[in-house]
Design a protein around this motif. Structure first.
Motif, mmCIF file in Angstrom:
data_model
loop_
_atom_site.group_PDB
_atom_site.id
_atom_site.type_symbol
_atom_site.label_atom_id
_atom_site.label_comp_id
_atom_site.label_asym_id
_atom_site.label_seq_id
_atom_site.Cartn_x
_atom_site.Cartn_y
_atom_site.Cartn_z
ATOM 1 N N ASN A 1 -15.551 -47.932 -84.799
ATOM 2 C CA ASN A 1 -15.148 -46.848 -85.679
ATOM 3 C C ASN A 1 -14.146 -45.980 -84.917
ATOM 4 N N LYS A 2 -14.017 -44.718 -85.325
ATOM 5 C CA LYS A 2 -13.121 -43.785 -84.641
ATOM 6 C C LYS A 2 -13.868 -42.513 -84.251
ATOM 7 N N ILE A 3 -15.117 -42.681 -83.909
ATOM 8 C CA ILE A 3 -16.008 -41.546 -83.662
ATOM 9 C C ILE A 3 -15.556 -40.735 -82.455
ATOM 10 N N LYS A 4 -15.435 -39.441 -82.672
ATOM 11 C CA LYS A 4 -15.053 -38.496 -81.606
ATOM 12 C C LYS A 4 -16.133 -37.455 -81.357
ATOM 13 N N LYS A 5 -17.002 -37.242 -82.351
ATOM 14 C CA LYS A 5 -18.043 -36.224 -82.244
ATOM 15 C C LYS A 5 -19.375 -36.794 -82.729
ATOM 16 N N ILE A 6 -20.446 -36.286 -82.116
ATOM 17 C CA ILE A 6 -21.799 -36.672 -82.533
ATOM 18 C C ILE A 6 -22.639 -35.410 -82.615
ATOM 19 N N VAL A 7 -23.265 -35.193 -83.758
ATOM 20 C CA VAL A 7 -24.043 -33.990 -83.982
ATOM 21 C C VAL A 7 -25.304 -33.976 -83.112
ATOM 22 N N LYS A 8 -25.775 -32.789 -82.825
ATOM 23 C CA LYS A 8 -27.027 -32.626 -82.091
ATOM 24 C C LYS A 8 -28.175 -33.246 -82.885
ATOM 25 N N ASN A 9 -29.133 -33.819 -82.175
ATOM 26 C CA ASN A 9 -30.326 -34.438 -82.782
ATOM 27 C C ASN A 9 -29.982 -35.551 -83.773
ATOM 28 N N ALA A 10 -28.894 -36.252 -83.521
ATOM 29 C CA ALA A 10 -28.450 -37.290 -84.461
ATOM 30 C C ALA A 10 -29.511 -38.355 -84.695
ATOM 31 N N PHE A 11 -30.319 -38.677 -83.668
ATOM 32 C CA PHE A 11 -31.266 -39.790 -83.774
ATOM 33 C C PHE A 11 -32.722 -39.337 -83.595
ATOM 34 N N THR A 12 -32.971 -38.048 -83.657
ATOM 35 C CA THR A 12 -34.300 -37.506 -83.375
ATOM 36 C C THR A 12 -35.386 -38.080 -84.265
ATOM 37 N N ASN A 13 -35.096 -38.273 -85.539
ATOM 38 C CA ASN A 13 -36.119 -38.686 -86.502
ATOM 39 C C ASN A 13 -36.337 -40.190 -86.572
ATOM 40 N N LEU A 14 -35.611 -40.942 -85.760
ATOM 41 C CA LEU A 14 -35.761 -42.401 -85.767
ATOM 42 C C LEU A 14 -36.819 -42.794 -84.734
ATOM 43 N N SER A 15 -38.027 -42.864 -85.183
ATOM 44 C CA SER A 15 -39.166 -43.050 -84.266
ATOM 45 C C SER A 15 -39.302 -44.474 -83.750
ATOM 46 N N TYR A 16 -38.552 -45.409 -84.341
ATOM 47 C CA TYR A 16 -38.706 -46.811 -83.944
ATOM 48 C C TYR A 16 -37.425 -47.418 -83.380
ATOM 49 N N VAL A 17 -36.390 -46.634 -83.257
ATOM 50 C CA VAL A 17 -35.096 -47.186 -82.874
ATOM 51 C C VAL A 17 -35.151 -47.773 -81.461
ATOM 52 N N GLU A 18 -34.645 -49.006 -81.317
ATOM 53 C CA GLU A 18 -34.646 -49.700 -80.031
ATOM 54 C C GLU A 18 -33.241 -49.892 -79.468
ATOM 55 N N GLU A 19 -32.238 -49.929 -80.350
ATOM 56 C CA GLU A 19 -30.867 -50.165 -79.894
ATOM 57 C C GLU A 19 -29.894 -49.303 -80.690
ATOM 58 N N ILE A 20 -29.010 -48.614 -79.965
ATOM 59 C CA ILE A 20 -27.932 -47.839 -80.577
ATOM 60 C C ILE A 20 -26.620 -48.314 -79.975
ATOM 61 N N ASP A 21 -25.705 -48.748 -80.836
ATOM 62 C CA ASP A 21 -24.402 -49.242 -80.387
ATOM 63 C C ASP A 21 -23.312 -48.264 -80.813
ATOM 64 N N LEU A 22 -22.717 -47.579 -79.835
ATOM 65 C CA LEU A 22 -21.626 -46.630 -80.074
ATOM 66 C C LEU A 22 -20.333 -47.112 -79.423
ATOM 67 N N SER A 23 -20.247 -48.384 -79.151
ATOM 68 C CA SER A 23 -19.082 -48.926 -78.441
ATOM 69 C C SER A 23 -17.861 -49.010 -79.335
ATOM 70 N N TYR A 24 -16.700 -49.148 -78.710
ATOM 71 C CA TYR A 24 -15.413 -49.265 -79.411
ATOM 72 C C TYR A 24 -15.169 -48.067 -80.328
ATOM 73 N N ASN A 25 -15.280 -46.874 -79.752
ATOM 74 C CA ASN A 25 -14.959 -45.644 -80.459
ATOM 75 C C ASN A 25 -14.049 -44.797 -79.591
ATOM 76 N N ASP A 26 -13.898 -43.519 -79.940
ATOM 77 C CA ASP A 26 -13.034 -42.606 -79.174
ATOM 78 C C ASP A 26 -13.840 -41.444 -78.616
ATOM 79 N N ILE A 27 -15.063 -41.718 -78.214
ATOM 80 C CA ILE A 27 -15.960 -40.658 -77.747
ATOM 81 C C ILE A 27 -15.507 -40.165 -76.372
ATOM 82 N N PRO A 28 -15.162 -38.869 -76.258
ATOM 83 C CA PRO A 28 -14.788 -38.322 -74.959
ATOM 84 C C PRO A 28 -16.021 -37.788 -74.218
ATOM 85 N N THR A 29 -15.850 -37.472 -72.964
ATOM 86 C CA THR A 29 -16.952 -36.941 -72.166
ATOM 87 C C THR A 29 -17.550 -35.695 -72.800
ATOM 88 N N GLU A 30 -16.707 -34.834 -73.346
ATOM 89 C CA GLU A 30 -17.152 -33.552 -73.879
ATOM 90 C C GLU A 30 -18.069 -33.709 -75.091
#
Length: 492
Positions: A106-135
């Motif tokens: 995608n073209k993701i640059k920002k991620i909101v706080k607590n984006a995955f908090t409610n996912l009690s069973y999540v085992e894998e999150i793939d955020l690769s191939y985006n534009d996420i900066p250190t900040e």
């Protein structure tokens, strides 16, 4: 028989009714849920496939509620290859046990706080191939729910993929909520340097078994970078800018079983530029190393359990010394080789290979020797007689690519053909002359001698015929010549 037929009929009716109800539920879901209108909802495979749908916004809480009213459960959400520029809405609490979420490409640059908090069973999150900066990557992105034992953890998260983003550093608490990570992919980020903050962050994920730091523009590694990773099994460092083996850093990778150093500008390997003792390393890959020309004594002496070695496509590698792999255990004099089972030496610049490089060739499960410029002289007799049968047993589909480059008499001949013809390769002399041409030279010399003898006699006879009579007349005239006395001269 009638009872059995009735039971079969009832079973079919129930199946049809159940199937109709399920189809009706799925149809209602598609009608009522915005998610299933835009994506493919497959409850049988438990997949919501939103890949390549041109999505620009996240789904809302109402969208998820409408989907869950139907009662179907899903484990995989694919949001890859869309146009999302941010994850601006946290996931709500769901009945579905989502385990895999893919936001790659995608073209993701920002991620909101607590984006995955409610996912009690999540085992894998793939955020690769985006534009996420250190900040944009803050610790609160991965905050979980309250726990008395750990700090707001997402306990189930095992795999985190952050490859191909714009990350050059990390917050030192970035992993404090995902302490149970087992796989971390940081490859293809412009790190250039491992900062102390990242070193500190690593200490929060001691259960890591797989770490990918490939192609991060790293020239060197801190000595203690791998010290926190007692469970680390696979380490990928390929495509970085190391000019030498990162020996001091690898010293702490005691439990690593697989190491990848492909496509690094590491130079010749020897005792000074070598691997430390890595007592559990079983697989090592060093391919496409353009500066690697020679592997000398002691280069791999610390790898006593090495089972698989890939040294392919190193186009300047021309020499491997007999003692490159040998080692001796403490207080022992016996020389030991690693228990290699798979060896790839293809597409290098090797011209010869001696029997003492390894000791138990017959135990090889794979042996790749193709596409090297082999010099087929006496030094290659061991390869011809002992190794070619092993290649024929392990990788027969590649055997036709093992050919002689020299001497000219054998150029482009397959080594297996020479083996089948029971050839015994001869040695080149110290001046580089080719003994395979000796027979032709000797025949030519013999013909020259045989032709020269009658020609010599013919020349002698012709010479005598032409000059022999003149020489005889001179002798005859001198026989009747007598010089006058001095007294006779006086009388005149």
């Amino acid at each position: 028989m009638k009872l059995k037929a009735i039971l079969v009929f009832l079973f079919l009716v129930v199946g049809l009714i159940y199937g109709d109800e399920k189809a009706t539920k799925t149809s209602k879901a598609k009608e009522s849920s915005e998610i299933c209108k835009k994506c493919k909802c497959n409850p049988d495979e438990k997949v919501i496939n939103c890949s390549k749908k041109g999505l620009t916004k996240m789904f809302t809480v109402d969208d998820w509620s409408a989907l869950e009213e139907v009662g179907d459960e899903y484990e995989i959400l694919r949001m890859d290859h869309n146009l999302l520029d941010e994850i601006d809405v946290p996931f709500p609490t769901l009945k579905s046990a989502l385990k895999i979420i893919d936001f790659s490409h995608n073209k993701i640059k920002k991620i909101v706080k607590n984006a995955f908090t409610n996912l009690s069973y999540v085992e894998e999150i793939d955020l690769s191939y985006n534009d996420i900066p250190t900040e944009a990557l803050k610790p609160n992105v991965f905050e979980g729910k309250y726990s008395a034992d750990e700090y707001e953890p997402i306990k189930t998260l095992k795999i985190l993929k952050l490859s191909f983003n714009l990350l050059h550093n990390f917050d030192d608490d970035i992993f404090e909520h995902v302490m149970h990570l087992q796989e971390l992919h940081l490859d293809n980020n412009p790190l250039q340097v491992i900062h102390p903050s990242l070193m500190s962050a690593f200490s929060d994920i001691p259960q890591l078994t797989y770490l990918n730091l490939s192609r991060c523009e790293l020239k060197e590694l801190p000595d203690s970078i791998f010290h926190p990773f007692k469970a680390l099994k696979v380490l990928d460092l390929q495509g970085n800018l190391f000019e030498n083996v990162p020996t001091k850093a690898l010293y702490y990778a005691k439990n690593v079983r697989e190491l990848y150093l492909d496509d690094c500008p590491i130079g010749d390997l020897n005792e000074k530029n070598s691997f430390p003792v890595m007592p559990n390393l079983e697989k090592l890959s060093m391919t496409y190393m353009q500066k690697l020309r020679k592997i000398s004594h002691g280069a791999f002496a610390g790898l006593e359990k090495l089972k698989e070695l890939r040294l392919s496509n190193n186009h300047h590698l021309s020499s491997i010394e007999d003692t490159a792999f040998t080692f001796k255990k403490d207080d022992e004099t016996e020389t030991i080789w690693p228990p290699l089972r798979k060896l790839s030496l293809d597409n290098n610049n090797l011209t010869t290979l001696t029997s003492d490089v390894f000791i138990k060739w017959e135990e090889m499960e794979e042996l790749h020797l193709h596409d090297n410029p082999w010099i087929c002289d006496c030094e290659l007799n061991y390869v011809l007689s002992h190794l070619m049968p092993i290649v024929n047993r392990t990788t027969p589909h590649l055997i036709e690519h093992i050919k002689c480059a020299e001497p000219p008499a054998y150029k482009d001949r397959q080594l297996m053909e020479l083996k089948n013809e029971d050839y015994h390769l001869r040695c080149l002399d110290k001046y580089g002359r080719h003994p395979e041409n000796d027979s032709a030279l000797l025949v030519a010399l013999l013909i020259g001698v045989l032709l020269g003898i009658p020609l010599t006699f013919a020349c002698i006879l012709i010479f005598k015929r032409l000059f022999g009579e003149r020489k005889g007349a001179a002798k005859y005239s001198r026989a009747f010549y007598k010089r006058a006395d001095m007294q006779d001269d006086m009388h005149i």
